[in-house]
Design a protein around this motif. Sequence first.
Motif, PDB file in Angstrom:
ATOM      1  N   ASP A   2      23.090  73.182 -28.330  1.00 39.35           N
ATOM      2  CA  ASP A   2      22.978  73.181 -29.783  1.00 39.35           C
ATOM      3  C   ASP A   2      24.401  73.123 -30.340  1.00 39.35           C
ATOM      4  OD1 ASP A   2      22.787  73.870 -32.465  1.00 39.35           O
ATOM      5  OD2 ASP A   2      21.191  75.338 -32.133  1.00 39.35           O
ATOM      6  N   GLN A   3      24.643  72.182 -31.244  1.00 40.42           N
ATOM      7  CA  GLN A   3      26.011  72.038 -31.754  1.00 40.42           C
ATOM      8  C   GLN A   3      26.520  73.311 -32.432  1.00 40.42           C
ATOM      9  OE1 GLN A   3      25.869  68.177 -33.893  1.00 40.42           O
ATOM     10  NE2 GLN A   3      27.355  67.524 -32.362  1.00 40.42           N
ATOM     11  N   LYS A   4      25.589  74.130 -32.904  1.00 40.56           N
ATOM     12  CA  LYS A   4      26.014  75.385 -33.527  1.00 40.56           C
ATOM     13  C   LYS A   4      26.559  76.373 -32.500  1.00 40.56           C
ATOM     14  CE  LYS A   4      23.477  75.322 -37.756  1.00 40.56           C
ATOM     15  NZ  LYS A   4      22.474  75.909 -38.614  1.00 40.56           N
ATOM     16  N   ASP A   5      26.396  76.056 -31.228  1.00 42.97           N
ATOM     17  CA  ASP A   5      26.959  76.917 -30.184  1.00 42.97           C
ATOM     18  C   ASP A   5      28.272  76.372 -29.640  1.00 42.97           C
ATOM     19  OD1 ASP A   5      25.039  78.926 -30.252  1.00 42.97           O
ATOM     20  OD2 ASP A   5      23.667  77.764 -29.005  1.00 42.97           O
ATOM     21  N   ARG A  41      32.010  77.141 -34.196  1.00 44.61           N
ATOM     22  CA  ARG A  41      31.813  78.506 -34.695  1.00 44.61           C
ATOM     23  C   ARG A  41      33.134  79.040 -35.255  1.00 44.61           C
ATOM     24  NH1 ARG A  41      31.610  81.084 -30.379  1.00 44.61           N
ATOM     25  NH2 ARG A  41      29.484  80.525 -29.824  1.00 44.61           N
ATOM     26  N   SER A  42      34.199  78.859 -34.480  1.00 46.97           N
ATOM     27  CA  SER A  42      35.490  79.368 -34.942  1.00 46.97           C
ATOM     28  C   SER A  42      35.934  78.671 -36.218  1.00 46.97           C
ATOM     29  CB  SER A  42      36.539  79.190 -33.850  1.00 46.97           C
ATOM     30  OG  SER A  42      36.202  79.994 -32.746  1.00 46.97           O
ATOM     31  N   ASP A  68      25.945  82.926 -44.245  1.00 47.26           N
ATOM     32  CA  ASP A  68      24.680  82.915 -43.480  1.00 47.26           C
ATOM     33  C   ASP A  68      24.912  82.316 -42.094  1.00 47.26           C
ATOM     34  OD1 ASP A  68      23.447  83.894 -45.700  1.00 47.26           O
ATOM     35  OD2 ASP A  68      22.646  81.963 -46.371  1.00 47.26           O
ATOM     36  N   ASN A  69      25.627  81.202 -42.065  1.00 43.04           N
ATOM     37  CA  ASN A  69      25.908  80.555 -40.773  1.00 43.04           C
ATOM     38  C   ASN A  69      26.671  81.472 -39.836  1.00 43.04           C
ATOM     39  OD1 ASN A  69      24.691  78.066 -40.996  1.00 43.04           O
ATOM     40  ND2 ASN A  69      26.421  77.170 -42.122  1.00 43.04           N
ATOM     41  N   MET A  70      27.590  82.224 -40.416  1.00 39.77           N
ATOM     42  CA  MET A  70      28.398  83.120 -39.572  1.00 39.77           C
ATOM     43  C   MET A  70      27.545  84.239 -38.978  1.00 39.77           C
ATOM     44  SD  MET A  70      32.032  83.552 -41.463  1.00 39.77           S
ATOM     45  CE  MET A  70      32.613  82.349 -42.632  1.00 39.77           C
ATOM     46  N   VAL A  71      26.622  84.762 -39.785  1.00 46.10           N
ATOM     47  CA  VAL A  71      25.780  85.851 -39.283  1.00 46.10           C
ATOM     48  C   VAL A  71      25.033  85.373 -38.040  1.00 46.10           C
ATOM     49  CG1 VAL A  71      23.876  87.426 -39.814  1.00 46.10           C
ATOM     50  CG2 VAL A  71      25.495  86.782 -41.596  1.00 46.10           C
ATOM     51  N   ASP A  72      24.621  84.145 -38.106  1.00 47.89           N
ATOM     52  CA  ASP A  72      23.929  83.562 -36.966  1.00 47.89           C
ATOM     53  C   ASP A  72      24.899  83.312 -35.805  1.00 47.89           C
ATOM     54  OD1 ASP A  72      21.267  82.987 -36.655  1.00 47.89           O
ATOM     55  OD2 ASP A  72      21.661  80.828 -36.581  1.00 47.89           O
ATOM     56  N   ALA A  73      25.960  82.583 -36.127  1.00 47.13           N
ATOM     57  CA  ALA A  73      26.851  82.082 -35.071  1.00 47.13           C
ATOM     58  C   ALA A  73      27.626  83.191 -34.361  1.00 47.13           C
ATOM     59  CB  ALA A  73      27.823  81.069 -35.665  1.00 47.13           C
ATOM     60  N   PHE A  74      28.156  84.141 -35.104  1.00 44.73           N
ATOM     61  CA  PHE A  74      28.974  85.167 -34.455  1.00 44.73           C
ATOM     62  C   PHE A  74      28.126  86.120 -33.605  1.00 44.73           C
ATOM     63  CE2 PHE A  74      32.228  84.312 -37.955  1.00 44.73           C
ATOM     64  CZ  PHE A  74      32.973  83.493 -37.129  1.00 44.73           C
ATOM     65  N   TYR A  75      26.811  86.049 -33.798  1.00 48.10           N
ATOM     66  CA  TYR A  75      25.944  86.843 -32.926  1.00 48.10           C
ATOM     67  C   TYR A  75      25.218  85.968 -31.908  1.00 48.10           C
ATOM     68  CZ  TYR A  75      27.230  91.104 -35.184  1.00 48.10           C
ATOM     69  OH  TYR A  75      27.978  92.177 -35.619  1.00 48.10           O
ATOM     70  N   ARG A  76      25.749  84.797 -31.694  1.00 46.91           N
ATOM     71  CA  ARG A  76      25.295  83.973 -30.568  1.00 46.91           C
ATOM     72  C   ARG A  76      26.463  83.741 -29.617  1.00 46.91           C
ATOM     73  NH1 ARG A  76      20.695  80.254 -32.031  1.00 46.91           N
ATOM     74  NH2 ARG A  76      21.637  78.694 -30.696  1.00 46.91           N
ATOM     75  N   CYS A  77      27.455  84.579 -29.710  1.00 46.02           N
ATOM     76  CA  CYS A  77      28.611  84.490 -28.820  1.00 46.02           C
ATOM     77  C   CYS A  77      28.731  85.805 -28.091  1.00 46.02           C
ATOM     78  CB  CYS A  77      29.872  84.213 -29.648  1.00 46.02           C
ATOM     79  SG  CYS A  77      31.410  84.444 -28.723  1.00 46.02           S
ATOM     80  N   ASN A  78      28.849  85.741 -26.789  1.00 43.94           N
ATOM     81  CA  ASN A  78      28.927  86.956 -25.969  1.00 43.94           C
ATOM     82  C   ASN A  78      30.326  87.560 -25.909  1.00 43.94           C
ATOM     83  OD1 ASN A  78      26.455  85.507 -23.973  1.00 43.94           O
ATOM     84  ND2 ASN A  78      26.236  87.545 -24.838  1.00 43.94           N
ATOM     85  N   MET A  79      31.251  86.960 -26.609  1.00 43.47           N
ATOM     86  CA  MET A  79      32.652  87.428 -26.549  1.00 43.47           C
ATOM     87  C   MET A  79      33.111  87.559 -25.103  1.00 43.47           C
ATOM     88  SD  MET A  79      32.535  90.331 -29.557  1.00 43.47           S
ATOM     89  CE  MET A  79      34.135  91.000 -29.130  1.00 43.47           C
ATOM     90  N   ILE A 125      38.157  85.429 -32.253  1.00 39.15           N
ATOM     91  CA  ILE A 125      37.761  84.929 -33.579  1.00 39.15           C
ATOM     92  C   ILE A 125      36.363  85.450 -33.911  1.00 39.15           C
ATOM     93  CG2 ILE A 125      37.328  82.851 -34.949  1.00 39.15           C
ATOM     94  CD1 ILE A 125      39.475  81.444 -33.234  1.00 39.15           C
ATOM     95  N   THR A 126      35.478  85.420 -32.916  1.00 41.44           N
ATOM     96  CA  THR A 126      34.141  85.988 -33.119  1.00 41.44           C
ATOM     97  C   THR A 126      34.257  87.445 -33.546  1.00 41.44           C
ATOM     98  OG1 THR A 126      33.041  84.549 -31.537  1.00 41.44           O
ATOM     99  CG2 THR A 126      32.032  86.688 -31.909  1.00 41.44           C
ATOM    100  N   ARG A 127      35.123  88.167 -32.851  1.00 44.32           N
ATOM    101  CA  ARG A 127      35.257  89.592 -33.148  1.00 44.32           C
ATOM    102  C   ARG A 127      35.722  89.812 -34.582  1.00 44.32           C
ATOM    103  NH1 ARG A 127      38.761  93.969 -33.098  1.00 44.32           N
ATOM    104  NH2 ARG A 127      37.435  95.800 -32.922  1.00 44.32           N
ATOM    105  N   VAL A 128      36.751  89.063 -34.988  1.00 43.47           N
ATOM    106  CA  VAL A 128      37.254  89.224 -36.350  1.00 43.47           C
ATOM    107  C   VAL A 128      36.163  88.843 -37.346  1.00 43.47           C
ATOM    108  CG1 VAL A 128      38.934  88.348 -38.018  1.00 43.47           C
ATOM    109  CG2 VAL A 128      39.673  88.932 -35.708  1.00 43.47           C
ATOM    110  N   GLY A 129      35.434  87.777 -37.040  1.00 42.99           N
ATOM    111  CA  GLY A 129      34.324  87.373 -37.907  1.00 42.99           C
ATOM    112  C   GLY A 129      33.322  88.504 -38.058  1.00 42.99           C
ATOM    113  N   ARG A 130      32.999  89.149 -36.962  1.00 43.47           N
ATOM    114  CA  ARG A 130      32.016  90.236 -37.028  1.00 43.47           C
ATOM    115  C   ARG A 130      32.542  91.441 -37.794  1.00 43.47           C
ATOM    116  NH1 ARG A 130      29.370  91.373 -31.315  1.00 43.47           N
ATOM    117  NH2 ARG A 130      28.845  89.284 -30.568  1.00 43.47           N
TER     118      ARG A 130
END
Lengths: 219, 459
Positions: B74-77, B82-83, B116-127, B144-149
Amino acid sequence: MTGSEFIAGIFPYIAVALCLLGTVWRFVRWLSLPPHVKWTLYPVPEGIAGQLKYMLKEMFTFETLYKFNRRLWFGSFSMHMAMAGTVLFFILYLAGWSTIFVVQLCLLALVIAAIYIIGLRIYDKNLRLLSNFEEFFNLLFVAGVAALGFAASVPHVSVSLRLYFLGLIEFHPNTSVLSTVHILAVFLGGLFLMYLPFSKMIHYVSKYFTYHHINWQKK
Amino acid sequence: MTKENEKSQETDPKYPYRSEKLLPREQRVVRFLETLQEVLGAKIYNLPLETYLGTCAKCNNCAEQCQVYQTSRDQKDLPAWRSDLLRKVYKKYFTTSGKLFGKLVGAESLSEEDIDNMVDAFYRCNMCRRCGVNCPLAIDNALITRVGRVILAQLGFVPTNMTLSTRTQLGEIGNTSAIPKAAFIDTLDFLEEELRDETGIAIPIPRDVEGAEFFFAAPVSDYIMEADTLLGIAKTFYAAGASWTVSMENFDAINYGLFYSDADLEKVLNRLLEAANSLKCKTIVIGECGHSTKVALLFQKIYGRPEYHGMKVKNIIEVSHSFLKEGRLTFDPTKNPETVTYHDPCNLGRGSGLYEQPRELLKAAVMHFVEMTPNRQMNYCCGGGGGLVVVEDLHDWRMSAGGLKKVEQLRAIGAKLVCAPCANCKKQIRELVQAHKLDMEVVGLHDLLGKAIVLSGKA
Ligand code: SF4
Ligand code: SF4
């Protein structure tokens, strides 16, 4: 002083100075930032020798891309090597140790590689999604500079080109030997140098920090 | 905008498990930018953020290494996509070129839809940081995921399980599972009894021992759910003749702050350091847990109070390994006759550098050790990393996009036991084993060490 005289006689110095100052500024700025969160990525190559080995290998093979993205590696590796080759052989040419032909080959490779990557960025759906105007602009800029450089180096004018650059180095540039295509090449090349450190192509500096200061931070 | 005149809605029906006291939609953009400003003001992220957000070459090499994208396609992954959600905003509001040239340099104004996209995307990354290993520019999308969260948490998008646990941990009870002290003491008594029954030796689990060499803390769930791991650890300390202690004030190493909040991370970390300090212990040993090891190792100097900077932080694997090297442990591998494979927890491997130590311990204590491929720094995350293992609405995702690569690896190796020395990995892999009907069992490292350790003559 005419516009062409300015471009050929003064502008190159401004461009080189801005490129160097910009690079130094980016380096010093990143160096002087306060301590950052430790975010080491293990394993850290052993000692300075290990780190140097890793860096040199990556610089001369682009192994990371080679392993996972062979199509892009082909373009990116060729482009960077052609860029380095252009600079290196041009210096050798000015010193009288190489012919202009090798420089031309490098320039040609540079044009082709940049266009190849542009093509790949349009063709591959993921790269297309990730690429924005800046990526295309940078690649076109590289291709444009290389193409003009190539045009300016065709054999019948190359002798005067060499004289001009030697003059530049000795701080008394002979601008009268240049044709319009030379002036354009110098102008575009200068713009590129000025743009380089302020663009995302600054990765030639950032990599030092992302590897040494972040990924490989020990203490 | 003051806190008083913010009206908040409780949860977002789309994300019931990761939203709490949500800001009204129209206030989110402003708060997001304020928080990003605060994050940058704190300075500790400036070098990584400026380099990561400013220089990504969009080569997409990260996607080829990301187990999530490799499965979902999925391109969103795409990690760089995401970053970019954060990159665009950072450039637009915090860089000169972004302010001047906008979209031309990839800078874009922030919209509610972006959030909204970030809520989805940053919680589809396992860091998990696998994508960082072969990034030509050494950019780490996990940070980047972490800072986003961290920013999203300020709008109210935060896994409720985590905040609830952290509140309990920082409150009177002092641990994420709300286990009262008396019940904890009972548990330790019970474990000691088990040890006595099994070995015939009075192996202690020492409590509040001032000046002990090692201050030990495990994720609290381990004391209850992973008794074999704890028993193995007690036996190891005993066999090595080391002095160690568990604190009755603070025995829980979990630090969920890593996944959503610097402020909470700092408080939980200092609580732990303080407990060790008050017992005059110089070395903190974290049990079989990846994220809390990484937090203590990486954040000690930046968030730990200066008086605690001299303390050493180690993971139990490192300690047991040094006992082995010093000749203080003997194993009888015939006690572990099954084929065992090793899962590198991301936070212990890429995050803490423990690759060879667990393998050497395993090879000493089991008969048949087999290696999954890829392994070590290229190991696949279990799919529960980044704290996602406790986010309930992500269960199905964890069993599919998050964990399928791990399942393929496990199936291919066909070992009877998979050793995963991390509480989160254990939980996730157990669920994977069940959901995908794999014929294997998940164990901790010290479960196996404990079985094989030779205690005769030590009594
Ligand atoms: S691999 Fe690195 S440089 Fe390439 S797109 Fe991913 S983050 Fe950017
Ligand atoms: S950190 Fe892990 S899950 Fe997140 S993008 Fe990178 S490889 Fe994928």
